[in-house]
Design a protein around this motif. Structure first.
Motif, mmCIF file in Angstrom:
data_model
loop_
_atom_site.group_PDB
_atom_site.id
_atom_site.type_symbol
_atom_site.label_atom_id
_atom_site.label_comp_id
_atom_site.label_asym_id
_atom_site.label_seq_id
_atom_site.Cartn_x
_atom_site.Cartn_y
_atom_site.Cartn_z
ATOM 1 N N THR A 18 0.895 -1.151 0.439
ATOM 2 C CA THR A 18 0.279 0.259 0.088
ATOM 3 C C THR A 18 1.057 1.347 -0.265
ATOM 4 N N GLU A 20 0.704 4.681 1.440
ATOM 5 C CA GLU A 20 -0.317 5.627 1.972
ATOM 6 C C GLU A 20 0.367 6.914 1.743
ATOM 7 N N SER A 23 -2.224 9.478 6.230
ATOM 8 C CA SER A 23 -2.529 8.743 6.820
ATOM 9 C C SER A 23 -3.717 7.897 5.958
ATOM 10 N N LYS A 24 -3.745 8.023 4.934
ATOM 11 C CA LYS A 24 -4.850 7.414 4.069
ATOM 12 C C LYS A 24 -3.697 6.911 2.718
ATOM 13 N N ILE A 25 -4.770 5.013 2.289
ATOM 14 C CA ILE A 25 -3.609 4.101 1.327
ATOM 15 C C ILE A 25 -4.371 5.147 -0.336
#
Length: 62
Positions: A18, A20, A23-25
């Motif tokens: 992933t 990121e 703090s978000k994919i």
């Protein structure tokens, strides 16, 4: 801009990566090369010359 982070995850023995950002994919894949390419060319905005026809580089300013 915050630096993106590539993280490896394993689900039932399969690897997933992933990317990121904040703090978000932002992107996920099963191929580490695809994750690195995505960071370099999509997030950081670097471009590559486009191939046209027989392999010549497209140069609109020429």
């Amino acid at each position: 801009m915050e630096n993106p982070v590539i993280t490896e995850h394993r689900i039932r023995g399969d690897r997933f990566y992933t990317v990121e950002k904040s703090s978000k994919i932002a992107f996920y894949t099963t191929n580490i090369a695809a994750a690195r390419y995505w960071v370099k060319h999509v997030i950081k905005g670097e471009t590559m010359p486009k191939q046209v026809g027989n392999g010549a580089v497209d140069n609109p300013s020429a």
